[in-house]
Motif scaffolding. Structure first.
Motif, PDB file in Angstrom:
ATOM      1  N   VAL A 183      25.299  30.747  -2.271  1.00  0.00           N
ATOM      2  CA  VAL A 183      24.291  31.807  -2.127  1.00  0.00           C
ATOM      3  C   VAL A 183      24.880  32.996  -1.362  1.00  0.00           C
ATOM      4  N   ASN A 186      27.288  34.924  -3.519  1.00  0.00           N
ATOM      5  CA  ASN A 186      26.536  35.794  -4.427  1.00  0.00           C
ATOM      6  C   ASN A 186      26.092  37.070  -3.714  1.00  0.00           C
ATOM      7  N   ALA A 187      25.567  36.913  -2.503  1.00  0.00           N
ATOM      8  CA  ALA A 187      25.115  38.087  -1.742  1.00  0.00           C
ATOM      9  C   ALA A 187      26.286  39.034  -1.482  1.00  0.00           C
ATOM     10  N   THR A 225      21.440  26.692 -11.120  1.00  0.00           N
ATOM     11  CA  THR A 225      20.000  26.896 -10.943  1.00  0.00           C
ATOM     12  C   THR A 225      19.308  25.563 -10.637  1.00  0.00           C
ATOM     13  N   TYR A 228      20.022  24.425  -7.057  1.00  0.00           N
ATOM     14  CA  TYR A 228      19.201  25.175  -6.099  1.00  0.00           C
ATOM     15  C   TYR A 228      17.765  24.636  -6.085  1.00  0.00           C
ATOM     16  N   VAL A 229      17.217  24.440  -7.265  1.00  0.00           N
ATOM     17  CA  VAL A 229      15.823  23.983  -7.358  1.00  0.00           C
ATOM     18  C   VAL A 229      15.672  22.596  -6.741  1.00  0.00           C
ATOM     19  N   ALA A 232      15.870  22.733  -2.924  1.00  0.00           N
ATOM     20  CA  ALA A 232      15.223  23.959  -2.442  1.00  0.00           C
ATOM     21  C   ALA A 232      14.839  23.897  -0.963  1.00  0.00           C
ATOM     22  N   ASP A 236      16.700  26.214   1.655  1.00  0.00           N
ATOM     23  CA  ASP A 236      15.911  27.265   2.303  1.00  0.00           C
ATOM     24  C   ASP A 236      16.065  27.204   3.827  1.00  0.00           C
ATOM     25  N   ILE A 239      19.498  28.546   4.747  1.00  0.00           N
ATOM     26  CA  ILE A 239      19.526  30.010   4.663  1.00  0.00           C
ATOM     27  C   ILE A 239      18.802  30.611   5.864  1.00  0.00           C
ATOM     28  N   ILE A 243      20.279  33.246   8.584  1.00  0.00           N
ATOM     29  CA  ILE A 243      19.692  34.564   8.862  1.00  0.00           C
ATOM     30  C   ILE A 243      19.463  34.732  10.363  1.00  0.00           C
TER      31      ILE A 243
ATOM     32  N   SER B 245      18.923  40.443   0.479  1.00  0.00           N
ATOM     33  CA  SER B 245      19.270  39.736  -0.736  1.00  0.00           C
ATOM     34  C   SER B 245      19.031  38.223  -0.573  1.00  0.00           C
ATOM     35  N   LEU B 246      19.292  37.702   0.618  1.00  0.00           N
ATOM     36  CA  LEU B 246      18.996  36.287   0.878  1.00  0.00           C
ATOM     37  C   LEU B 246      17.490  36.018   0.840  1.00  0.00           C
ATOM     38  N   GLN B 247      16.712  36.960   1.358  1.00  0.00           N
ATOM     39  CA  GLN B 247      15.254  36.774   1.362  1.00  0.00           C
ATOM     40  C   GLN B 247      14.701  36.795  -0.065  1.00  0.00           C
ATOM     41  N   PHE B 249      16.330  35.763  -2.653  1.00  0.00           N
ATOM     42  CA  PHE B 249      16.687  34.454  -3.197  1.00  0.00           C
ATOM     43  C   PHE B 249      15.718  33.389  -2.698  1.00  0.00           C
ATOM     44  N   ARG B 250      15.388  33.449  -1.400  1.00  0.00           N
ATOM     45  CA  ARG B 250      14.461  32.455  -0.839  1.00  0.00           C
ATOM     46  C   ARG B 250      13.090  32.519  -1.492  1.00  0.00           C
ATOM     47  N   LEU B 253      13.298  30.752  -4.647  1.00  0.00           N
ATOM     48  CA  LEU B 253      13.457  29.326  -4.348  1.00  0.00           C
ATOM     49  C   LEU B 253      12.109  28.712  -3.975  1.00  0.00           C
ATOM     50  N   LEU B 261      15.882  32.659 -10.310  1.00  0.00           N
ATOM     51  CA  LEU B 261      17.115  32.171  -9.679  1.00  0.00           C
ATOM     52  C   LEU B 261      18.308  32.376 -10.605  1.00  0.00           C
ATOM     53  N   LEU B 264      19.223  36.079 -10.655  1.00  0.00           N
ATOM     54  CA  LEU B 264      19.962  36.474  -9.449  1.00  0.00           C
ATOM     55  C   LEU B 264      21.408  35.982  -9.528  1.00  0.00           C
TER      56      LEU B 264
END
Lengths: 280, 280
Positions: A183, A186-187, A225, A228-229, A232, A236, A239, A243, B245-247, B249-250, B253, B261, B264
């Motif tokens: 993730v 990607n950012a 995908t 990630y799902v 999740a 999350d 992440i 942050i 960008s992370l937010q 994605f969240r 998610l 997803l 992105l």
């Protein structure tokens, strides 16, 4: 020894060819993608290309299910339906909680080798892919101890370092060391590509570290995908913690607080040394 | 050709030895760290170890100042004070705006090779470090065109690809492709190391991509704290955009929105292809 591999991409294909070379196993393969299956046969990754799951696993002692996480439950169920009594069935999926909870069979042991590369597909499969690689195993209360033990022995002979862990701990760890890094990568590429460019600006250039860091950016959606799902909640949370850590850094930056910035950097150096023992 | 190198660490030492081997230059060196200077002489990176900046640059045609960003302004000022008329003076710092604004001399051209590794120090210096590497040059309105041109020619002969760019654009780019990646790598190792561990848990393991992504985590504070401080505004903005960008994605998610997803992830794949032309 007879081994079946369902899904002969990078991981499944590498298991197959490694089993042939190192265990002298006879390997049956099946893949929904006819071209991959054909290529696996042509490249000598498998001995026999089968028309379906049932045929592939009919006489197998061990079955590896190496399909994308999104179709894993269905594939493992089909394999368990067709595989002989006394066989061992495992998978290679990057998330484990949902799958392990869905299976109630003593022959099944969840698994996950940490050996992917950014190059997916049958053409990149190779016998030494798992040399020295950690390979998590997530047996449940229902797993036969003998099945776990037989699988461990085979993985060691494939060059891997099998390591039993709970499905929960596995998924939490992967959220931190695999899913979150994807993730963030990607950012990073989106941020770098968003920089406005005008005539006369030099072409994009970055040092080797940027290339290393973003190598996994935009990894195949067909695989990622679903990962990630399925992870999740834990992803999350990871992440969210990142942050918070970025906001802490920004606060020090905004204050021009060199002492605090140094302390944060040293904490990262210590964390890295803790994880990797100092080596880079 | 006579070249002086102030600071003979990885970058300065590599410039020195490359200039000796590829330009047949006579290279004088100075470093505040006596051991590094001695090692540079022992390793044949430089021809002569000098007692100070003035001695090193006295008869130099070109001077490279390769000291940490935090002492760059002071070092460049001292070099310009002592260097001959008609010489070219450049630096290798990772941030450019503050330094370039502080210098008002036609002999000076700011510079920055994108060629560091995670291994700092004189012992890692090597003649081929800059082969194929981008080397940004940030001439100001005051820079003599001839000084820029002479430096370009030398850098090409060292194997690098010199590329003129404004100091502003340089710093914005570095915020995205170097400083932000370091901050994210730090966040990643701290996140991974924060996972609670109990007796019986397997030892930490991660795949090759995690190692690649976190290689620069906890890079030397003596170098990096100053870089962060000097590029604070642009780095803060880059971190802010990454958090947005992370937010985003969240949110996808949390909604279990596989389509979003995937979109992105595909955007990241496109960004990566834009930056690197598809190669990994």
């Amino acid at each position: 020894m007879r081994i079946a591999v369902i899904g002969v991409g990078l991981i499944g294909g590498s298991i197959a060819v490694s089993a042939r070379e190192r265990l002298s196993a006879v390997v049956s393969g099946f893949d929904l993608d006819a071209r991959s299956l054909e290529l696996a046969l042509e490249r000598g990754l498998i001995d026999r290309a089968c028309a379906g799951v049932s045929e592939a696993v009919a006489d197998a002692g061990v079955v590896f299910v190496a399909v994308p996480v999104g179709s894993l439950m269905e594939s493992v169920a089909a394999v368990l339906e067709a595989a002989p009594a006394g066989s061992v069935v495992t998978d290679t999926g990057s998330t484990k909680r949902a799958l392990v909870a869905s299976v109630d069979d003593p022959r099944f042991v969840g698994g996950h080798p940490l050996a992917g590369t950014e190059h997916a597909g049958t053409s990149f499969a190779r016998a030494d892919l798992f040399d020295g690689a950690a390979w998590y195993l997530t047996p449940s209360a229902r797993t036969a101890p003998d099945a776990l033990e037989r699988l461990r022995e085979i993985l060691v002979r494939l060059g891997a370092r099998p390591s039993p862990v709970s499905a929960e701990r596995h998924d939490r760890l992967m959220a931190s060391v695999s899913h979150l890094p994807h993730v963030l990568a990607n950012a990073l590429v989106c941020e770098a590509a968003s920089m406005p460019s005008a005539d006369g600006d030099p072409p994009f250039a970055a040092g080797p570290s940027f290339r290393d860091i973003t190598r996994v950016a935009g990894a195949p959606s067909a695989i990622w995908t679903d990962i990630y799902v399925q992870n999740a909640d834990l992803l999350d949370a990871a992440i969210g913690r990142s942050i918070e850590s970025l906001q802490e850094f920004r606060a020090a930056l905004a204050a021009g607080d060199a002492v605090r910035l140094t302390a944060l950097n040293e904490a990262a150096a210590a964390a890295r040394a803790q994880l990797f023992g100092g080596s880079r």
